[in-house]
Scaffold this motif. Structure first.
Motif, PDB file in Angstrom:
ATOM      1  N   ARG A 124       0.799  -1.223   0.000  1.00 56.31           N
ATOM      2  CA  ARG A 124       0.000   0.000   0.000  1.00 56.31           C
ATOM      3  C   ARG A 124       0.835   1.278   0.000  1.00 56.31           C
ATOM      4  O   ARG A 124       0.400   2.296  -0.530  1.00 56.31           O
ATOM      5  CB  ARG A 124      -0.977  -0.008   1.165  1.00 56.31           C
ATOM      6  CG  ARG A 124      -0.363  -0.227   2.520  1.00 56.31           C
ATOM      7  CD  ARG A 124      -1.485  -0.439   3.533  1.00 56.31           C
ATOM      8  NE  ARG A 124      -0.975  -0.680   4.855  1.00 56.31           N
ATOM      9  CZ  ARG A 124      -1.126  -1.826   5.508  1.00 56.31           C
ATOM     10  NH1 ARG A 124      -1.767  -2.835   4.933  1.00 56.31           N
ATOM     11  NH2 ARG A 124      -0.649  -1.973   6.716  1.00 56.31           N
ATOM     12  N   GLU A 125       2.045   1.240   0.571  1.00 54.92           N
ATOM     13  CA  GLU A 125       2.872   2.465   0.547  1.00 54.92           C
ATOM     14  C   GLU A 125       3.280   2.841  -0.873  1.00 54.92           C
ATOM     15  O   GLU A 125       3.636   3.982  -1.142  1.00 54.92           O
ATOM     16  CB  GLU A 125       4.134   2.296   1.397  1.00 54.92           C
ATOM     17  CG  GLU A 125       3.897   2.344   2.898  1.00 54.92           C
ATOM     18  CD  GLU A 125       3.492   0.985   3.465  1.00 54.92           C
ATOM     19  OE1 GLU A 125       3.319   0.017   2.680  1.00 54.92           O
ATOM     20  OE2 GLU A 125       3.334   0.893   4.702  1.00 54.92           O
ATOM     21  N   PHE A 126       3.262   1.869  -1.784  1.00 55.83           N
ATOM     22  CA  PHE A 126       3.640   2.128  -3.182  1.00 55.83           C
ATOM     23  C   PHE A 126       2.412   2.447  -4.030  1.00 55.83           C
ATOM     24  O   PHE A 126       2.506   2.512  -5.247  1.00 55.83           O
ATOM     25  CB  PHE A 126       4.332   0.893  -3.780  1.00 55.83           C
ATOM     26  CG  PHE A 126       5.681   0.574  -3.171  1.00 55.83           C
ATOM     27  CD1 PHE A 126       6.841   1.063  -3.748  1.00 55.83           C
ATOM     28  CD2 PHE A 126       5.782  -0.211  -2.026  1.00 55.83           C
ATOM     29  CE1 PHE A 126       8.082   0.760  -3.209  1.00 55.83           C
ATOM     30  CE2 PHE A 126       7.022  -0.517  -1.478  1.00 55.83           C
ATOM     31  CZ  PHE A 126       8.179  -0.022  -2.068  1.00 55.83           C
ATOM     32  N   LEU A 127       1.252   2.564  -3.377  1.00 55.70           N
ATOM     33  CA  LEU A 127      -0.012   2.722  -4.117  1.00 55.70           C
ATOM     34  C   LEU A 127      -0.678   4.053  -3.773  1.00 55.70           C
ATOM     35  O   LEU A 127      -0.405   4.631  -2.703  1.00 55.70           O
ATOM     36  CB  LEU A 127      -0.938   1.542  -3.808  1.00 55.70           C
ATOM     37  CG  LEU A 127      -0.420   0.170  -4.282  1.00 55.70           C
ATOM     38  CD1 LEU A 127      -1.310  -0.958  -3.778  1.00 55.70           C
ATOM     39  CD2 LEU A 127      -0.293   0.121  -5.803  1.00 55.70           C
ATOM     40  N   PRO A 128      -1.583   4.528  -4.636  1.00 52.91           N
ATOM     41  CA  PRO A 128      -2.123   5.883  -4.455  1.00 52.91           C
ATOM     42  C   PRO A 128      -3.364   6.012  -3.575  1.00 52.91           C
ATOM     43  O   PRO A 128      -3.774   7.122  -3.284  1.00 52.91           O
ATOM     44  CB  PRO A 128      -2.474   6.284  -5.894  1.00 52.91           C
ATOM     45  CG  PRO A 128      -2.806   4.992  -6.558  1.00 52.91           C
ATOM     46  CD  PRO A 128      -1.953   3.938  -5.924  1.00 52.91           C
ATOM     47  N   VAL A 129      -3.974   4.913  -3.154  1.00 51.82           N
ATOM     48  CA  VAL A 129      -5.248   5.024  -2.419  1.00 51.82           C
ATOM     49  C   VAL A 129      -4.998   5.627  -1.035  1.00 51.82           C
ATOM     50  O   VAL A 129      -4.103   5.195  -0.325  1.00 51.82           O
ATOM     51  CB  VAL A 129      -5.913   3.640  -2.253  1.00 51.82           C
ATOM     52  CG1 VAL A 129      -7.276   3.780  -1.581  1.00 51.82           C
ATOM     53  CG2 VAL A 129      -6.048   2.948  -3.596  1.00 51.82           C
ATOM     54  N   ARG A 130      -5.797   6.623  -0.679  1.00 46.87           N
ATOM     55  CA  ARG A 130      -5.585   7.273   0.623  1.00 46.87           C
ATOM     56  C   ARG A 130      -6.507   6.721   1.713  1.00 46.87           C
ATOM     57  O   ARG A 130      -6.103   6.617   2.852  1.00 46.87           O
ATOM     58  CB  ARG A 130      -5.790   8.791   0.512  1.00 46.87           C
ATOM     59  CG  ARG A 130      -4.763   9.476  -0.379  1.00 46.87           C
ATOM     60  CD  ARG A 130      -4.595  10.949  -0.004  1.00 46.87           C
ATOM     61  NE  ARG A 130      -3.868  11.683  -1.033  1.00 46.87           N
ATOM     62  CZ  ARG A 130      -2.536  11.810  -1.055  1.00 46.87           C
ATOM     63  NH1 ARG A 130      -1.791  11.276  -0.131  1.00 46.87           N
ATOM     64  NH2 ARG A 130      -1.959  12.514  -2.020  1.00 46.87           N
ATOM     65  N   ARG A 131      -7.753   6.405   1.334  1.00 52.55           N
ATOM     66  CA  ARG A 131      -8.699   5.959   2.373  1.00 52.55           C
ATOM     67  C   ARG A 131      -9.037   4.481   2.179  1.00 52.55           C
ATOM     68  O   ARG A 131      -9.557   4.079   1.140  1.00 52.55           O
ATOM     69  CB  ARG A 131      -9.966   6.825   2.335  1.00 52.55           C
ATOM     70  CG  ARG A 131      -9.766   8.186   2.996  1.00 52.55           C
ATOM     71  CD  ARG A 131     -11.002   9.058   2.889  1.00 52.55           C
ATOM     72  NE  ARG A 131     -11.286   9.421   1.507  1.00 52.55           N
ATOM     73  CZ  ARG A 131     -10.653  10.394   0.839  1.00 52.55           C
ATOM     74  NH1 ARG A 131      -9.716  11.103   1.418  1.00 52.55           N
ATOM     75  NH2 ARG A 131     -10.974  10.660  -0.404  1.00 52.55           N
TER      76      ARG A 131
END
Ligand SMILES: Cc1ncc(COP(=O)(O)O)c(C=O)c1O
Length: 402
Positions: free
Chosen positions: A75-82
């Motif tokens: 997830r740290e490499f991905l753009p989703v915030r919520r």
């Protein structure tokens, strides 16, 4: 619009994200994050950029090793915030299967298949569409439309159903029947078009304003590639943070190849891998090989391929908007582009099933046929470690008769 919440990631904290901005892949022009974007002003794909120093400080190989959740673990490499915008359908880390007998037969040291057919909806399209749907929710999109050769439409339909979004899918009339039924079953509006995927794409572009669609065509929205990128992250972790010598990738729109190439740069920036890279090989069918032709001519862009045909539906893409990015990655890596015909694809499918018990999809079988041809031509050597991408379950296609 009712929004069903089944399967949302309610049990985890908000995702820490490190997105700084988006960037035009052709001009480098910057665009703000957290705003809905399609293509750049230059009409080219936008790429998501991260504070990779922040990622490096936030996550270690050990942390990743202890996580589950399939590709969402990155997830740290991905753009989703919520996290509430994420829907899960049981994503898994796809296995790497050694083709021992096939390797032995040709004297090769190590031949592996990353088998993407184990993902929800039976293909790697789950990666890209899971991200696209999560980001659509994050940015307030309620209705998406997309051209597809089948697998992407099935993934969009499934993730949209789970997310409570509406989906309109356009596919060529001869798209494998299983895909068309799969899309319709998940409640998406599916239209069969007398033409190829680029004709379907034109219908989506034309109807966009009138229908209030967000155009989710590959590389025309910035987040599917971020999902596809996880193939590279996963592969590196599975191989002990090293990469194979050569990757053979069945190339249609090329999002997976471009995404993996991006992921390797990000992994090096966070010190997870060194500067060694696999040679990237773009595999196409000889009935539709625009990238191969452009590579052979030394061109930066690929011309539209007329009368495209092949049994490998997923790579029947006569024109790709990311053509220059595919060609750039292939060249930077020291790789090449190669075409194989439908007979070689069918032979490969049978050979791998008999030798090693693995049922490939036609696109995956094309990578095996290409590897064998490249081995015979001396373009790869038997001592090079090779990963082939099988991007869908072979069970989604008509099988050759017994
Ligand atoms: C099974 C399969 N393999 C390969 C591809 C091509 O993928 P990409 O768009 O990343 O080139 C597709 C695309 O539809 C596909 O369904």
């Amino acid at each position: 619009m009712p929004c069903r919440r089944t399967g949302t990631l309610r049990d985890v904290s908000e995702f820490p994200t490190y997105v700084t901005h988006l960037e035009c892949s052709a001009t480098g022009e910057r665009y703000p994050a957290d705003v809905l974007h399609g293509l750049s002003r230059a009409g080219k794909p936008l790429l998501v950029r991260y504070d990779l120093e922040g990622v490096r400080r936030a996550v270690s190989k050990e942390t990743l090793a202890g996580r589950d959740g399939g590709f969402w673990k990155y997830r740290e490499f991905l753009p989703v915030r919520r996290s509430s915008n994420v829907v899960r359908l049981g994503e898994v880390i796809t296995p790497i299967v050694d083709l021992r007998a096939s390797a032995r037969q040709t004297g090769a040291k190590r031949l592996m298949v990353k088998d993407e057919g184990r993902l929800p909806t039976g293909s790697f399209k789950a990666r890209g569409l899971a991200l696209a749907v999560a980001m659509a929710r994050e940015l307030g999109v309620t209705r998406m439309a997309m051209p597809t050769n089948g697998n992407a439409g099935a993934a969009l339909a499934a993730y949209s159903a789970a997310a409570g979004l509406e989906a309109d899918v356009f596919c060529p009339a001869d798209t494998p029947d299983i895909n068309v039924r799969e899309i319709a079953l998940a409640g998406a509006n599916v239209t069969l078009v007398d033409g190829l995927i680029n004709d379907c794409g034109r219908l989506v572009a034309e109807g966009r304003k009138r229908m209030g669609w967000f155009d989710a065509s590959t590389l025309k929205e910035p987040y599917r590639i971020e999902g596809k990128k996880t193939m590279g992250l996963e592969l590196a972790e599975q191989l002990g943070w090293t990469l194979p010598d050569v990757i053979f990738y069945p190339t249609g729109g090329g999002t997976g190849l471009i995404g993996m190439w991006k992921s390797f740069a990000e992994l090096e920036a966070v010190d997870f891998i060194d500067s060694r890279r696999p040679r990237m090989v773009a595999v196409q069918a000889s009935g539709c090989a625009p990238i191969v032709r452009a590579w052979e001519r030394g061109d930066d862009h690929a011309e539209l391929w007329p009368d495209a045909h092949t049994i490998a539906a997923g790579i029947r893409v006569p024109a790709a908007i990311g053509d220059f990015l595919i060609l750039r990655a292939v060249r930077e890596s020291g790789g090449f582009a190669i075409a194989v015909d439908d007979d070689a694809i069918t032979e490969a499918l049978v050979e791998v099933a008999r030798n090693d018990g693995l049922l490939l999809c036609p696109e995956g079988a094309a990578t095996y046929a290409a590897w064998k041809a490249a081995l015979a031509a001396g373009d790869v050597t038997p001592d090079e470690s090779v990963v082939l991408f099988n991007c869908a379950s072979g069970l989604k296609y008509p099988l050759p008769p017994p």
